[in-house]
Scaffold this active site. Structure first.
Site, short mmCIF file in Angstrom:
data_model
loop_
_atom_site.label_atom_id
_atom_site.label_comp_id
_atom_site.label_asym_id
_atom_site.label_seq_id
_atom_site.Cartn_x
_atom_site.Cartn_y
_atom_site.Cartn_z
N ARG A 122 -23.07 1.41 20.23
CA ARG A 122 -23.77 2.44 19.49
C ARG A 122 -24.96 2.97 20.28
O ARG A 122 -25.23 4.15 20.29
CB ARG A 122 -24.22 1.85 18.17
CG ARG A 122 -25.20 2.69 17.40
CD ARG A 122 -25.24 2.28 15.96
NE ARG A 122 -23.92 2.34 15.38
CZ ARG A 122 -23.49 1.55 14.39
NH1 ARG A 122 -24.28 0.64 13.89
NH2 ARG A 122 -22.27 1.66 13.93
N TYR A 123 -25.69 2.06 20.87
CA TYR A 123 -26.92 2.43 21.59
C TYR A 123 -26.60 2.55 23.07
O TYR A 123 -25.62 1.98 23.56
CB TYR A 123 -27.98 1.36 21.38
CG TYR A 123 -28.45 1.21 19.96
CD1 TYR A 123 -29.28 2.16 19.39
CD2 TYR A 123 -28.06 0.12 19.19
CE1 TYR A 123 -29.73 2.01 18.08
CE2 TYR A 123 -28.51 -0.03 17.88
CZ TYR A 123 -29.34 0.92 17.34
OH TYR A 123 -29.78 0.77 16.05
N ARG A 126 -26.93 -1.26 25.06
CA ARG A 126 -26.58 -2.57 24.50
C ARG A 126 -25.38 -2.46 23.57
O ARG A 126 -25.15 -1.43 22.96
CB ARG A 126 -27.76 -3.20 23.76
CG ARG A 126 -28.37 -2.33 22.67
CD ARG A 126 -29.84 -2.69 22.53
NE ARG A 126 -30.51 -2.05 21.40
CZ ARG A 126 -30.96 -0.81 21.43
NH1 ARG A 126 -30.77 -0.05 22.48
NH2 ARG A 126 -31.59 -0.30 20.37
N CYS A 135 -17.33 -18.04 9.58
CA CYS A 135 -18.67 -18.42 9.19
C CYS A 135 -18.60 -19.75 8.45
O CYS A 135 -17.62 -20.02 7.75
CB CYS A 135 -19.29 -17.37 8.26
SG CYS A 135 -19.93 -15.95 9.16
N CYS A 139 -22.04 -15.59 3.01
CA CYS A 139 -23.20 -15.07 2.29
C CYS A 139 -22.71 -13.98 1.35
O CYS A 139 -21.93 -13.12 1.74
CB CYS A 139 -24.21 -14.46 3.26
SG CYS A 139 -24.71 -15.60 4.55
N CYS A 142 -23.17 -10.33 2.57
CA CYS A 142 -22.70 -10.00 3.92
C CYS A 142 -22.39 -8.51 4.05
O CYS A 142 -21.68 -7.93 3.23
CB CYS A 142 -21.44 -10.80 4.23
SG CYS A 142 -20.83 -10.49 5.90
N ARG A 144 -20.56 -7.30 6.38
CA ARG A 144 -19.16 -7.20 6.77
C ARG A 144 -18.26 -7.88 5.74
O ARG A 144 -17.25 -8.50 6.08
CB ARG A 144 -18.96 -7.79 8.17
CG ARG A 144 -19.86 -7.12 9.19
CD ARG A 144 -19.48 -7.35 10.63
NE ARG A 144 -20.49 -6.73 11.47
CZ ARG A 144 -21.45 -7.38 12.13
NH1 ARG A 144 -21.50 -8.70 12.09
NH2 ARG A 144 -22.34 -6.72 12.82
N ASP A 303 -27.62 -3.03 3.03
CA ASP A 303 -26.65 -2.00 3.39
C ASP A 303 -25.86 -1.48 2.18
O ASP A 303 -25.87 -2.09 1.12
CB ASP A 303 -25.65 -2.55 4.42
CG ASP A 303 -26.26 -2.64 5.80
OD1 ASP A 303 -27.21 -1.88 6.09
OD2 ASP A 303 -25.77 -3.46 6.60
N ASP A 340 -30.40 0.39 8.25
CA ASP A 340 -29.32 0.65 9.20
C ASP A 340 -28.60 1.89 8.67
O ASP A 340 -28.02 1.85 7.59
CB ASP A 340 -28.39 -0.56 9.31
CG ASP A 340 -27.86 -0.74 10.73
OD1 ASP A 340 -27.80 0.27 11.46
OD2 ASP A 340 -27.50 -1.87 11.09
N LYS A 347 -30.40 1.55 13.54
CA LYS A 347 -31.52 1.10 12.72
C LYS A 347 -32.68 2.09 12.75
O LYS A 347 -33.09 2.51 13.83
CB LYS A 347 -31.97 -0.27 13.21
CG LYS A 347 -30.89 -1.31 13.07
CD LYS A 347 -31.28 -2.64 13.70
CE LYS A 347 -30.12 -3.60 13.71
NZ LYS A 347 -29.09 -3.23 14.69
C1 LIG Z 1 -28.49 -3.93 15.53
C2 LIG Z 1 -27.55 -3.49 16.54
C3 LIG Z 1 -27.86 -3.60 17.90
C4 LIG Z 1 -29.16 -4.19 18.40
O1 LIG Z 1 -30.24 -3.43 18.00
P1 LIG Z 1 -31.69 -3.89 18.41
O2 LIG Z 1 -32.57 -2.92 17.68
O3 LIG Z 1 -31.77 -3.77 19.88
O4 LIG Z 1 -31.88 -5.29 17.94
C5 LIG Z 1 -26.94 -3.15 18.80
N1 LIG Z 1 -25.77 -2.61 18.42
C6 LIG Z 1 -25.45 -2.46 17.11
C7 LIG Z 1 -24.16 -1.84 16.76
C8 LIG Z 1 -26.33 -2.91 16.13
O5 LIG Z 1 -26.01 -2.78 14.84
#
Ligand SMILES: *Cc1c(COP(=O)(O)O)cnc(C)c1O
Length: 437
Positions: A122-123, A126, A135, A139, A142, A144, A303, A340, A347
């Site tokens: 997504r980002y 990362r 699990c 929870c 959850c 998911r 969520d 989110d 986020k």
């Molecule tokens: C939360 C999340 C991350 C990590 O986000 P950070 O703000 O760096 O902790 C990376 N990818 C996805 C899809 C996420 O939901």
């Protein structure tokens, strides 16, 4: 509370005759003996639901299965079960069957943003790498929930390999987040293999593990596990405490092992109605976390996943909680409150408003006490002209790879060099009229 308290002994003896402390503390025993039936739950706690309630509970677990480790179950206070924060997080509530018009099966669009098996990208830098769909406990909140207990979505070695391949061939990824399910449900050697593969990828700078084991199955954090993890630095671990009563002697020991292995620890809480939607509870929780070397990282607005309506608070509750933390307690114990974004926007952080007004060279701010001050900005600031070519910049970030070809998102609007002056949503009637002309 001591490890293997009289209450835990009583529960253990109802599970199996002659259980000794070492058996109780064996994480595999805890997993094998996890409670998955309502009858068993009633028997272990010595309670009984009436027939009508029982029927609705049965219906609930058919849709969203039940799974509680004997350890986590032992933290429930049976004398006040309805209000117990442990009970609420682990035991089904017929309210889960209610679907709100706003509920979604995949609110975070994790499936859409999946370019390879087990990966959500997504980002820019990362990825989320879903390496386990198991699990120790399910929870009730959850995100998911749609996949919980679904054996078909347990990734096999081939799928993990495909995920690793994607990371290998995508040089922009510098941070890999192992999640699931719970990555610590994998055997040590399997997790060791995944971490070793990631260590071998030159552009992966950090790895993080998201796990609730320190909360729901603290015995999973064995000395062997900590020793194995310490071979894979820089490795970070984020866990998921939601309420101060979860911080038991066993949990503290698990956290100490991880911290002593040199792993920086963070915590991600979810704001849950009837569990922790109280500034004093969260304040106590974050203070306990930092005492145990865990840095509160995120506080999530619940969520929009299906079946979570009864857990959702208004967004204002999170702002109220931050208002009660910022300034009132140590800065490093304050989590970032985030939503989110539904639809996969990632986020989005939220904060009380501290900026009251702004004029040329002057900002007006308020503090946590209500004091209002003005801060005078410099008259003579000379900004650096930025063309994103850091190797020629007098600010001296002359690092390899520091140059960036383009700004992304709102940064485009802030960049002097980028010609973008507006980010415009596609598919509006206005844009269609323009395209048609
Ligand atoms: C939360 C999340 C991350 C990590 O986000 P950070 O703000 O760096 O902790 C990376 N990818 C996805 C899809 C996420 O939901």
């Amino acid at each position: 509370m001591v490890i293997f308290s009289p209450k835990q002994k009583a529960i253990a003896s109802r599970i199996e005759a002659d259980v000794v402390a070492d058996t109780w503390k064996d994480w595999r025993w805890q997993v094998a003996r996890a409670v998955t039936e309502i009858d068993e739950f009633e028997r272990l706690l010595g309670i009984e639901f009436d027939a009508e309630e029982r029927a609705r509970l049965d219906e609930t677990v058919r849709k969203f299965p039940l799974r509680i480790t004997p350890y986590y179950l032992s933290l429930i206070d049976p004398s006040d079960i309805g209000d117990d924060p442990i009970y609420r997080q682990c035991f089904p509530d017929p309210a889960e069957l209610y679907t709100d018009p706003g509920d979604m099966t995949d609110p975070l669009a994790e499936d859409k943003d999946s370019p390879a098996p087990c990966i959500t990208h997504r980002y820019p830098d990362r990825v989320l790498f879903l390496v386990s769909n198991l699990c120790a406990m399910y929870c009730r909140h959850c995100t998911r929930k749609r996949r919980v207990g679904d054996v078909d979505s347990i990734p096999d070695r081939e799928e993990i390999d495909a995920g690793l391949d994607y990371i290998r061939r995508t040089p922009g990824i510098r941070d890999v987040l192992l999640s699931g399910g719970d990555p610590l449900m994998l055997p040590d050697d399997y997790l060791d293999w995944i971490l070793t593969e990631l260590d071998g990828i030159p552009h992966v700078e950090v790895v993080r593990i998201g796990t609730r084991a320190p909360v729901t199955l603290p015995y999973r954090v064995t000395e062997d596990l900590a020793a194995m993890l310490s071979q894979h630095h820089p490795l970070w671990v984020n866990t998921h405490f939601n309420h101060p009563v979860e911080m038991t002697t066993s949990s503290k020991l698990a956290l100490r092992r991880l911290a002593d292995a040199g792993i920086p620890l963070g915590n991600q809480s979810v704001l849950l109605a009837g569990v922790n939607d109280c500034p004093r509870i969260i304040k106590r929780l974050v203070q306990l976390l930092v005492q145990n070397r865990v840095r509160p990282y995120y506080l999530y607005q619940c969520d929009l996943s299906e079946g979570l309506t009864h857990f959702r608070t208004p967004v204002s509750k999170g702002i109220e909680i931050l208002e009660n933390l910022i300034g009132h307690t140590s800065g490093f114990s304050i989590p970032t409150f985030v939503i989110d974004a539904p639809g996969g926007g990632g986020k989005i952080p939220l904060m009380p408003t501290y900026l009251i007004s702004w004029a040329t060279n002057r900002v007006v701010l308020r503090n946590y006490e209500g004091m209002i001050c003005s801060y005078r900005e410099p008259d003579s600031y000379e900004p650096a002209w930025c063309d994103r070519q850091c190797h020629t910049c007098d600010r001296f970030l002359k690092l390899e790879g520091a140059d960036e070809s383009q700004a992304v998102g709102i940064c485009q609007l802030l960049s002097e060099e980028d010609p973008t002056i507006a980010l415009i949503p596609e598919n509006t009637a206005r844009i269609e009229r323009r395209d048609g002309s």
